[in-house]
Structures are given as C-alpha cells and as structure tokens.
Design a protein around this motif. Structure first.
Motif, PDB file in Angstrom:
ATOM      1  N   ILE A  11      54.119   8.520  51.283  1.00  0.00           N
ATOM      2  CA  ILE A  11      53.611   9.861  50.999  1.00  0.00           C
ATOM      3  C   ILE A  11      54.073  10.203  49.583  1.00  0.00           C
ATOM      4  O   ILE A  11      55.272  10.331  49.333  1.00  0.00           O
ATOM      5  CB  ILE A  11      54.170  10.908  51.987  1.00  0.00           C
ATOM      6  N   THR A  12      53.130  10.326  48.662  1.00  0.00           N
ATOM      7  CA  THR A  12      53.467  10.675  47.286  1.00  0.00           C
ATOM      8  C   THR A  12      53.418  12.185  47.122  1.00  0.00           C
ATOM      9  O   THR A  12      52.434  12.821  47.495  1.00  0.00           O
ATOM     10  CB  THR A  12      52.503  10.004  46.294  1.00  0.00           C
ATOM     11  N   ILE A  13      54.482  12.720  46.577  1.00  0.00           N
ATOM     12  CA  ILE A  13      54.563  14.154  46.295  1.00  0.00           C
ATOM     13  C   ILE A  13      54.672  14.317  44.786  1.00  0.00           C
ATOM     14  O   ILE A  13      55.576  13.778  44.158  1.00  0.00           O
ATOM     15  CB  ILE A  13      55.772  14.788  47.005  1.00  0.00           C
ATOM     16  N   ARG A  14      53.693  15.025  44.210  1.00  0.00           N
ATOM     17  CA  ARG A  14      53.699  15.295  42.773  1.00  0.00           C
ATOM     18  C   ARG A  14      54.490  16.574  42.516  1.00  0.00           C
ATOM     19  O   ARG A  14      54.268  17.591  43.171  1.00  0.00           O
ATOM     20  CB  ARG A  14      52.263  15.473  42.269  1.00  0.00           C
ATOM     21  N   VAL A  15      55.381  16.499  41.544  1.00  0.00           N
ATOM     22  CA  VAL A  15      56.194  17.659  41.180  1.00  0.00           C
ATOM     23  C   VAL A  15      56.005  17.891  39.690  1.00  0.00           C
ATOM     24  O   VAL A  15      56.242  16.995  38.882  1.00  0.00           O
ATOM     25  CB  VAL A  15      57.682  17.410  41.506  1.00  0.00           C
ATOM     26  N   GLU A  16      55.534  19.087  39.345  1.00  0.00           N
ATOM     27  CA  GLU A  16      55.289  19.367  37.928  1.00  0.00           C
ATOM     28  C   GLU A  16      55.743  20.773  37.564  1.00  0.00           C
ATOM     29  O   GLU A  16      55.718  21.683  38.391  1.00  0.00           O
ATOM     30  CB  GLU A  16      53.824  19.179  37.580  1.00  0.00           C
ATOM     31  N   LYS A  17      56.161  20.902  36.317  1.00  0.00           N
ATOM     32  CA  LYS A  17      56.532  22.223  35.807  1.00  0.00           C
ATOM     33  C   LYS A  17      55.298  22.843  35.169  1.00  0.00           C
ATOM     34  O   LYS A  17      54.680  22.259  34.283  1.00  0.00           O
ATOM     35  CB  LYS A  17      57.660  22.125  34.782  1.00  0.00           C
ATOM     36  N   LEU A  18      54.953  24.020  35.643  1.00  0.00           N
ATOM     37  CA  LEU A  18      53.785  24.732  35.125  1.00  0.00           C
ATOM     38  C   LEU A  18      54.147  25.532  33.879  1.00  0.00           C
ATOM     39  O   LEU A  18      55.326  25.850  33.654  1.00  0.00           O
ATOM     40  CB  LEU A  18      53.235  25.662  36.207  1.00  0.00           C
ATOM     41  N   PRO A  19      53.153  25.868  33.058  1.00  0.00           N
ATOM     42  CA  PRO A  19      53.427  26.642  31.840  1.00  0.00           C
ATOM     43  C   PRO A  19      54.132  27.976  32.114  1.00  0.00           C
ATOM     44  O   PRO A  19      54.865  28.473  31.264  1.00  0.00           O
ATOM     45  CB  PRO A  19      52.034  26.885  31.252  1.00  0.00           C
ATOM     46  N   GLU A  20      53.937  28.514  33.309  1.00  0.00           N
ATOM     47  CA  GLU A  20      54.581  29.782  33.669  1.00  0.00           C
ATOM     48  C   GLU A  20      56.073  29.627  33.921  1.00  0.00           C
ATOM     49  O   GLU A  20      56.786  30.599  34.163  1.00  0.00           O
ATOM     50  CB  GLU A  20      53.925  30.374  34.928  1.00  0.00           C
ATOM     51  N   GLY A  21      56.557  28.366  33.937  1.00  0.00           N
ATOM     52  CA  GLY A  21      57.976  28.114  34.143  1.00  0.00           C
ATOM     53  C   GLY A  21      58.371  27.799  35.572  1.00  0.00           C
ATOM     54  O   GLY A  21      59.545  27.582  35.852  1.00  0.00           O
TER      55      GLY A  21
END
Length: 71
Positions: A11-21
């Motif tokens: 199970i791949t979980i993508r984790v990203e920081k959005l421009p809103e912080g």
C-alpha cells in the motif's frame, strides 16, 4: 532491499507538503485515505491508522505492507 511475501500487498501512501504549509497523505489503493495535518510525522501516523481501519473494507488484502512516497 526488502523481499515481499507472496501474499503481501504493498500500500503506497503519498505524503506531500502543500503550498499552504500543511501535509497531505493520500493513497490510490485505498479509497477514502485522505489526511491533512500540520506535520509530516503526524500525517504518516494518521494515514497508517486510517489505512488500517479502511483495510477492513478490503478483505482481499490479507497482509499489507506500507510504503511511503514523499513529494
């Protein structure tokens, strides 16, 4: 390199920081896995907990293995 058991499902979980912080964690494999929080660590923890709950709706997945993809 980790070898997977034949019955193991990744199970791949993508984790990203959005421009809103804020940090967003999602998965294409598990419908409904969407977590938004203030820290990367919390996003990982909450996403894994939610994934484990959501897996109850996927009886075909017997032995999940979580992988994280950071963007």
């Amino acid at each position: 390199m980790t070898l997977l058991d034949q019955n193991e499902t990744v199970i791949t979980i993508r984790v990203e920081k959005l421009p809103e912080g804020v940090w967003l964690a999602t998965s294409d494999r598990l419908d409904g896995l969407i977590v938004e929080t203030r820290s990367r660590e919390e996003a990982i923890d909450l996403a894994r907990n939610l994934a484990e709950d959501l897996l109850e709706d996927y009886p075909e997945i017997k032995n999940p293995s979580f992988r994280y993809h950071f963007l």
